[in-house]
Design an enzyme around this catalytic site. Structure first.
Site, mmCIF file in Angstrom:
data_model
loop_
_atom_site.group_PDB
_atom_site.id
_atom_site.type_symbol
_atom_site.label_atom_id
_atom_site.label_comp_id
_atom_site.label_asym_id
_atom_site.label_seq_id
_atom_site.Cartn_x
_atom_site.Cartn_y
_atom_site.Cartn_z
ATOM 1 N N THR A 238 0.939 -1.031 0.041
ATOM 2 C CA THR A 238 -0.202 0.186 0.175
ATOM 3 C C THR A 238 1.131 1.089 -0.128
ATOM 4 O OG1 THR A 238 -1.747 -0.994 1.026
ATOM 5 C CG2 THR A 238 -1.848 0.899 0.693
ATOM 6 N N GLU A 455 16.315 -25.432 28.962
ATOM 7 C CA GLU A 455 16.699 -23.529 28.385
ATOM 8 C C GLU A 455 18.298 -24.508 27.737
ATOM 9 O OE1 GLU A 455 15.393 -22.504 26.585
ATOM 10 O OE2 GLU A 455 13.274 -22.794 27.873
HETATM 11 C C1 NHX Z 1 2.071 -24.200 29.741
HETATM 12 N N1 NHX Z 1 3.552 -23.436 28.209
HETATM 13 O O1 NHX Z 1 1.201 -23.311 28.634
HETATM 14 C C2 NHX Z 1 3.478 -23.532 29.706
HETATM 15 C C3 NHX Z 1 3.323 -21.801 30.055
HETATM 16 C C4 NHX Z 1 9.519 -25.967 28.589
HETATM 17 C C5 NHX Z 1 10.368 -24.346 29.814
HETATM 18 N N2 NHX Z 1 1.843 -24.312 30.700
HETATM 19 O O2 NHX Z 1 10.332 -24.496 24.456
HETATM 20 O O3 NHX Z 1 6.871 -22.399 27.495
HETATM 21 O O4 NHX Z 1 4.735 -24.860 28.430
HETATM 22 O O5 NHX Z 1 13.097 -23.514 25.128
HETATM 23 C C6 NHX Z 1 -1.525 -27.391 27.247
HETATM 24 C C7 NHX Z 1 -0.345 -27.880 27.576
HETATM 25 C C8 NHX Z 1 2.521 -24.455 25.684
HETATM 26 C C9 NHX Z 1 -1.016 -26.044 26.612
HETATM 27 C C10 NHX Z 1 1.232 -27.474 27.572
HETATM 28 C C11 NHX Z 1 0.411 -24.618 25.833
HETATM 29 C C12 NHX Z 1 2.951 -26.717 26.795
HETATM 30 C C13 NHX Z 1 9.180 -23.002 25.597
HETATM 31 C C14 NHX Z 1 4.841 -24.938 25.902
HETATM 32 C C15 NHX Z 1 9.727 -23.776 27.633
HETATM 33 N N3 NHX Z 1 11.567 -23.102 25.308
HETATM 34 N N4 NHX Z 1 6.277 -24.705 26.823
HETATM 35 C C16 NHX Z 1 10.532 -23.664 25.040
HETATM 36 C C17 NHX Z 1 7.083 -23.892 27.235
HETATM 37 C C18 NHX Z 1 5.038 -24.522 27.894
HETATM 38 C C19 NHX Z 1 3.010 -25.439 25.762
HETATM 39 C C20 NHX Z 1 0.299 -25.793 26.418
HETATM 40 C C21 NHX Z 1 1.389 -26.826 26.650
HETATM 41 C C22 NHX Z 1 9.605 -24.381 28.790
HETATM 42 C C23 NHX Z 1 8.959 -24.505 26.825
HETATM 43 C C24 NHX Z 1 4.626 -24.367 26.364
HETATM 44 ZN ZN ZN Z 2 12.613 -25.922 24.211
#
Ligand code: NHX
Ligand code: ZN
Length: 647
Positions: A238, A455
């Protein structure tokens, strides 16, 4: 201006209607609202001989008219039902109304009373019809009002602002294009368009065509009729069109594809016709249609028995008009879209949009130019390194960069800074990639430890693998939806080798493997990592032909024509092999990550503990633990050369 006046007119119409109806209701309630009584009270009054007549209005409702009272103020017939305010009762004034259950029963009782008390009360059935209508009107009047208001609202919406005093209903079929001509001073010029060198050249040529067509036609060439700008959102399509408007010094009609769309049949086509008529009058000129996919979607696809007829008509009319005007009319149509795959092929045929201008996301040096444009307006400190910022923003579009610049100014202002420093920019970039930092999120100590190990795992593997993207920092501060993250600076390459892909998969899986090594258990947190790993492995096998078993076969369909065809282009057997191979790649890389981490377990512990302590670690901190990265690193050189600290 016309628009504003219009709106005012309608505003007053609304007010007038509102007042009228308010008036009606008020009158109704003050003059003709009889007091409701019940049958017992009625017969009580009746027996006293004070009723002149009753009118059975409706099957169930009876109106009661009292005799004229000689004593003006004594209207109390019965204490229970007296008019408390003591109003003067006029003769034959409607006073009471009551409901009767069964008409026959009521009539019998009434006649009995009449005989018993020798009364002259009249009973009347005449006005039944009349009453039904008024009752109907008052009960449903509100719906009429709503209907009328809705009708007005509708016409107000579809009446156009283009041309015609008042923008009335009759303008539905007129085009909604906004006209910019010599009188409007559009300030955007090609100088404001940074990057986009190729696209700019093409567009500049179009401006040239209009300015002196003879230069091109004298050699027998034809002036193109249209150019299509294709590119992802935010890349400046645009803006480019605006610059054309600013530079061309010819009338410029600007509208959006959705402006053609209307709920009435034939309106879209008639708007197209009107637009081209106007354009021909003003020729030479430019028509710019933004988001042309709103009408240019391939015809006959996913249409449910004529549901899309209207849009098809509009598109057909557009095609006809573009074919229709001769090559010497000097009307050029520019159109923009970010979804070229769904456009009707007929639009792209030479003679309509002869030229397709691809607007790509900016590359390193283009981003630098874009930064330069936006930074002009900001108060910067001396340490701001544009080159470094451009490197830190791979994959950003022009709009993203504008956002970074604005966000950094806000961050600096929040800190009451005198000027914007490099760190503000880096914070803004982090914020735009990763979302808001959530320092106050409550995380249990054992979870925090798991995050740190996860991490640290990413960090170590990407440090030790040759082709993995180079690490910028690791953090266990939650941000956006993630609990922690490892930040990379991916190499901006045009080609990727399977080794590079595998190393990337390995470093993505390293988070989970580190968890397994440290705690002997894994967690759901690896969701995002696994999602990316799976996509990567899938693309290796089924798209890029990088798997030995499958061989040099790609099941990718760039035409997107089989979007609604759910059958897979390979056999069940192949599907099984594909799945197996994807799984094999991922398992292999997971084992590899685990092996490397096992060999460096002490360093993993060290790094995780360091992370728990400091929350954020940068390259320098990793260097202290690991020594220099064993492989030459692009950003290493950059950092040395520029002498900038990432922190
Ligand atoms: C959660 N998020 O949503 C949390 C807040 C592994 C240290 N439960 O790979 O942040 O765990 O290197 C349902 C179930 C997202 C929905 C589980 C949505 C998991 C990011 C992933 C770091 N960094 N993972 C990473 C991370 C998370 C996630 C979900 C879920 C962690 C990792 C999310
Ligand atoms: Zn990760």
């Amino acid at each position: 201006m016309i628009n504003k006046k219009n709106r005012n007119n309608f505003f007053w119409i609304y007010i007038a209607i509102f007042i009228i109806f308010l008036g009606i209701f008020f009158l109704k309630s003050s003059f003709s609202n009889p007091k409701k009584i019940n049958q017992d009270i009625f017969f009580n009054i009746l027996s006293k001989g004070k009723i002149e007549k009753i009118i059975v209005k409706h099957k169930e409702i009876v109106h009661v008219y009292l005799k004229k009272n000689k004593n003006k103020y004594s209207n109390s017939i019965d204490n229970n039902i007296s008019n408390e305010k003591g109003f003067i009762i006029q003769q034959n004034q409607l006073q009471y109304e009551f409901e009767i259950g069964d008409l026959q029963l009521f009539q019998n009782k009434f006649e009995k009373y009449k005989k018993l008390y020798n009364l002259d009360t009249i009973i009347d059935f005449k006005n039944q019809q009349d009453y039904t209508i008024t009752k109907f009107f008052f009960d449903y009047g509100i719906f009429f009002i709503l209907l009328i208001l809705f009708w007005i609202f509708l016409f107000r919406r579809i009446s156009t602002t283009g041309g015609g005093p008042g923008g009335q209903i009759f303008n539905i079929g007129k085009s909604k294009a906004r006209l910019f001509d010599e009188n409007d001073d559009i300030k955007t010029t090609f100088k404001d368009v940074a990057g986009l060198e190729g696209a700019k050249e093409e567009v500049e040529e179009i401006v040239e065509f209009l300015k002196n067509p003879n230069k091109y036609t004298k050699l027998g060439g034809k002036i193109p009729k249209g150019a299509l700008l294709i590119g992802p959102p935010g890349t400046g399509k645009t803006l480019l069109a605006k610059a054309v408007a600013g530079e061309a010094k010819v009338p410029f009609f600007s509208l959006s594809g959705s402006d053609f769309v209307e709920m009435f049949v034939g309106v879209g086509a008639s708007r197209v016709r009107d637009l081209f008529d106007k354009a021909k009058e003003k020729s030479p000129c430019i028509i710019f249609i933004d988001e042309i996919d709103a009408i240019g979607r391939a015809r006959g696809k996913s249409s449910i028995a004529g549901s899309n007829d209207e849009r098809e008509n509009t598109l057909n009319q557009l095609l006809t008009e573009m074919d229709g005007f001769g090559t010497n009319t000097n009307v050029i149509v520019l159109a923009a879209t970010n979804r070229s795959d769904i456009l009707d092929k007929a639009l792209l045929r030479p003679g309509r949009f002869d030229r397709t201008i691809i607007v790509d996301p900016p590359e390193l040096n283009e981003r630098k130019e874009i930064f330069n444009v936006h930074l002009k307006k900001l108060v910067l400190s001396k340490n701001v390194d544009i080159d470094f910022l451009a490197r830190q923003t791979p994959g950003f579009s022009g709009a993203d960069i504008a956002n970074v610049c604005n966000e950094s100014a806000l961050i600096a202002a929040r800190k009451n800074g005198e000027s914007i420093v490099n760190k503000d920019f880096l914070e803004a970039i982090d914020r735009i990639i990763g979302g808001l930092e959530k320092k106050n999120k409550i995380i249990k100590p054992n979870e925090r430890k798991r995050i740190a190990y996860h991490e640290a795992g990413h960090a170590i593997i990407s440090w030790l693998l040759e082709h993995a993207a180079s690490l910028v920092k690791v953090t266990i501060i939650p941000r956006g939806k993630s609990l922690g993250s490892a930040w990379y600076l991916p190499e901006e390459r045009q080609l990727t080798t399977p080794e590079q892909m595998k190393d990337e998969i390995c470093s993505l899986l390293a988070g989970r493997s580190a968890e397994e090594i440290a705690f002997n258990s894994i967690s759901t947190g690896a969701l995002n990592d696994l999602e990316r790993v799976t996509k990567q492995a899938q693309s290796m096998v089924a798209i890029f032909g990088l798997n030995e078993k499958i061989g040099n076969i790609s099941y990718y369909d760039s035409t997107g024509q089989n979007e609604f065809n759910f059958s897979k282009p390979y056999s069940e057997k192949t599907a099984q092999i594909i799945d197996e191979e994807i799984s094999k790649i991922i398992t292999e890389q997971y084992k590899r990550a685990k092996k490397i981490l096992k060999n460096n377990e002490k360093k993993l512990d060290m790094l995780a503990n360091e992370l728990l302590k400091k929350e954020v670690l940068f390259r320098e901190d990793l260097k202290k633990i690991f020594g220099n990265r064993p492989f030459p690193d692009e950003i290493e050189e950059l950092l040395k050369e520029k002498n900038v600290s990432v922190s």
